[in-house]
Design a protein around this motif. Structure first.
Motif, PDB file in Angstrom:
ATOM      1  N   VAL A 157       5.254  -4.612   9.190  1.00  0.00           N
ATOM      2  CA  VAL A 157       5.264  -5.911   9.870  1.00  0.00           C
ATOM      3  C   VAL A 157       3.992  -6.656   9.481  1.00  0.00           C
ATOM      4  O   VAL A 157       2.891  -6.124   9.612  1.00  0.00           O
ATOM      5  CB  VAL A 157       5.298  -5.720  11.413  1.00  0.00           C
ATOM      6  N   ARG A 216       0.832  -1.207   0.000  1.00  0.00           N
ATOM      7  CA  ARG A 216       0.000   0.000   0.000  1.00  0.00           C
ATOM      8  C   ARG A 216       0.869   1.260   0.000  1.00  0.00           C
ATOM      9  O   ARG A 216       2.034   1.220   0.343  1.00  0.00           O
ATOM     10  CB  ARG A 216      -0.853   0.080   1.276  1.00  0.00           C
ATOM     11  N   THR A 242       4.172   2.875   5.644  1.00  0.00           N
ATOM     12  CA  THR A 242       5.569   2.643   5.277  1.00  0.00           C
ATOM     13  C   THR A 242       5.984   3.633   4.184  1.00  0.00           C
ATOM     14  O   THR A 242       7.072   4.200   4.219  1.00  0.00           O
ATOM     15  CB  THR A 242       5.746   1.192   4.769  1.00  0.00           C
ATOM     16  N   SER A 269       7.351  -0.235   9.521  1.00  0.00           N
ATOM     17  CA  SER A 269       6.195   0.274  10.270  1.00  0.00           C
ATOM     18  C   SER A 269       5.371  -0.902  10.769  1.00  0.00           C
ATOM     19  O   SER A 269       5.387  -1.984  10.173  1.00  0.00           O
ATOM     20  CB  SER A 269       5.332   1.184   9.388  1.00  0.00           C
ATOM     21  N   THR A 270       4.697  -0.668  11.875  1.00  0.00           N
ATOM     22  CA  THR A 270       3.838  -1.713  12.429  1.00  0.00           C
ATOM     23  C   THR A 270       2.650  -1.048  13.110  1.00  0.00           C
ATOM     24  O   THR A 270       2.676   0.159  13.366  1.00  0.00           O
ATOM     25  CB  THR A 270       4.621  -2.564  13.453  1.00  0.00           C
TER      26      THR A 270
END
Ligand SMILES: Cc1cc2nc3c(=O)[nH]c(=O)nc-3n(C[C@H](O)[C@H](O)[C@H](O)COP(=O)(O)O)c2cc1C
Length: 243
Positions: A82, A11, A15, A117-118
């Motif tokens: 993640v 996407r 991120t 990123s998570t």
């Protein structure tokens, strides 16, 4: 400076925003690869890249242009959210297609920035996994930005800025860092395997052709005397163990 960005997010959200922010602190040109668009088939485990040559990969038409960009770049940026406490399948599939870099490391003069990123968990672990992969590829120094975005729409811009500016300063210094002891051990493991009595031939040729076989580490990097000695001892032991 030339940078290649390998983005494993499907996407253009968290991120992607982190990469965009980091780029504002880096002086240079960017070649962005969105793995979602590349449509790389799954690695089928044929082993050809490892035991014959990377040119024999059935997906070479897609993989080679990406790898060529990495080789031409000064800095490599790898980004992933993640997914189930790991990198995305898109990035893992790319790492599977480039597993031969473990045997034949190419990137001793390059530095990298890892962006993860998570929602809430796993970001440090995943950034460390990407870091480990890159260090097996020979990458000289890895910087890591990993952020838990939660439900927030606002990013921790100051952290992204702090680390990406540090990465930029290091890139512009043109200085190559002395490897960690762990990196020297990795180097000697692969060197001992490539020069063993029963090597993978393509590995043996690579280590000889690139001047790695006769050196304690990549020839571009001046090891201090302690690390030189450490590498010689490690290689001596590993040669016996691998035999
Ligand atoms: C399939 C899937 C698996 C995920 N797994 C985790 C996880 O294990 N732990 C976590 O904290 N967040 C998890 N997330 C949330 C994403 O890591 C998080 O929203 C991330 O910032 C998304 O990045 P993107 O906007 O670039 O897609 C998952 C999201 C998806 C779609």
């Amino acid at each position: 400076m030339k940078y290649v960005v390998i983005n494993g997010s499907p996407r253009r959200k968290n991120t992607w925003k982190m990469v965009k922010q980091a780029k504002t602190n880096l002086n240079g040109d960017f070649d962005e690869i969105h793995l979602m668009k590349e449509k790389i088939p799954l690695c089928n485990g044929c082993f050809k890249c490892i035991v014959e040559s990377e040119e024999k990969c059935p997906h070479i038409d897609i993989i080679k242009p990406i790898v060529d960009k990495m080789i031409a770049a000064d800095g490599i940026i790898i980004a992933s959210p993640v997914y189930a406490m790991n990198v995305t399948g898109l990035l893992k599939n790319f790492f599977d297609h480039t597993a031969y870099f473990y045997h034949r490391p190419e990137f001793f003069t390059k530095k990298a920035l890892v962006i993860v990123s998570t929602a809430g968990a796993g970001h440090k672990k995943v950034a460390n996994y990407i870091d480990e992969t890159l260090r097996h590829w020979g990458v000289n120094k890895v910087y890591k930005i990993s952020i838990a975005c939660g439900g927030k729409d606002v990013l921790d811009v100051s952290r992204i800025d702090k680390i990406s500016r540090k990465f930029n300063r290091d890139m512009e210094s043109n200085k190559l860092h002395n490897p960690k002891l762990g990196d020297i051990i990795f180097f000697d493991v692969w060197k001992a395997m490539a020069l063993s009595d029963n090597p993978i031939e393509v590995d043996r040729q690579f280590w000889i052709k690139n001047g790695l076989a006769n050196n304690d580490f990549s020839p571009e990097i001046n090891l201090n005397i302690f690390k030189k000695l450490f590498s010689k001892v490690m290689f001596f032991i590993l040669k016996i163990v691998i035999k």
